[in-house]
Design a protein around this motif. Structure first.
Motif, PDB file in Angstrom:
ATOM      1  N   PRO A  34     -45.287  -9.847   2.181  1.00  0.00           N
ATOM      2  CA  PRO A  34     -44.480  -8.774   2.777  1.00  0.00           C
ATOM      3  C   PRO A  34     -43.069  -8.686   2.183  1.00  0.00           C
ATOM      4  O   PRO A  34     -42.521  -7.594   2.035  1.00  0.00           O
ATOM      5  N   LYS A  37     -43.367  -6.974  -1.212  1.00  0.00           N
ATOM      6  CA  LYS A  37     -43.595  -5.544  -1.017  1.00  0.00           C
ATOM      7  C   LYS A  37     -42.291  -4.842  -0.645  1.00  0.00           C
ATOM      8  O   LYS A  37     -41.970  -3.780  -1.201  1.00  0.00           O
ATOM      9  N   ALA A  38     -41.528  -5.415   0.265  1.00  0.00           N
ATOM     10  CA  ALA A  38     -40.261  -4.806   0.688  1.00  0.00           C
ATOM     11  C   ALA A  38     -39.259  -4.718  -0.452  1.00  0.00           C
ATOM     12  O   ALA A  38     -38.461  -3.777  -0.518  1.00  0.00           O
TER      13      ALA A  38
END
Length: 109
Positions: A34, A37-38
């Protein structure tokens, strides 16, 4: 915070946004994806591994490595390993690359 801080530092030094992330010693966990991805990062790792970090023979390393040696492969070999076979292994890898019409190169920024 560590990943983001490192990416900012790398961008400051390199002058370009960072696109890729490689985990230390290839390790990862469910919390990394995550964050990547961010930050718009792509995780990369090796695709051809010879398991040459400790006691080995050139023949054994090459038998594990060469089947995965193809265009775009990311090869993992350990420099300065105590087994002393580094030059023989690298020489043969480069010969096989040449035989297959491939070239070793550094990543393009």
């Amino acid at each position: 915070a560590e990943i983001e801080g490192c990416q900012h530092a790398l961008q400051a030094v390199g002058g370009r946004p960072v696109r890729w992330y490689r985990s230390v010693v290839g390790m990862t966990n469910p919390f990394v994806a995550p964050v990547l991805k961010a930050l718009g990062l792509v995780r990369v790792g090796w695709s051809a591994r010879g398991y040459d970090g400790v006691g080995c023979t050139p023949e054994g390393v090459l038998s594990r490595l060469l089947p995965d040696l193809r265009p775009g492969a990311i090869v993992l070999l350990h420099e300065g390993a105590a087994h002393g076979h580094n030059l023989a292994i690298i020489e043969r890898v480069l010969q096989v690359l040449d035989e297959r019409g491939l070239k070793a190169r550094l990543p393009v920024p």
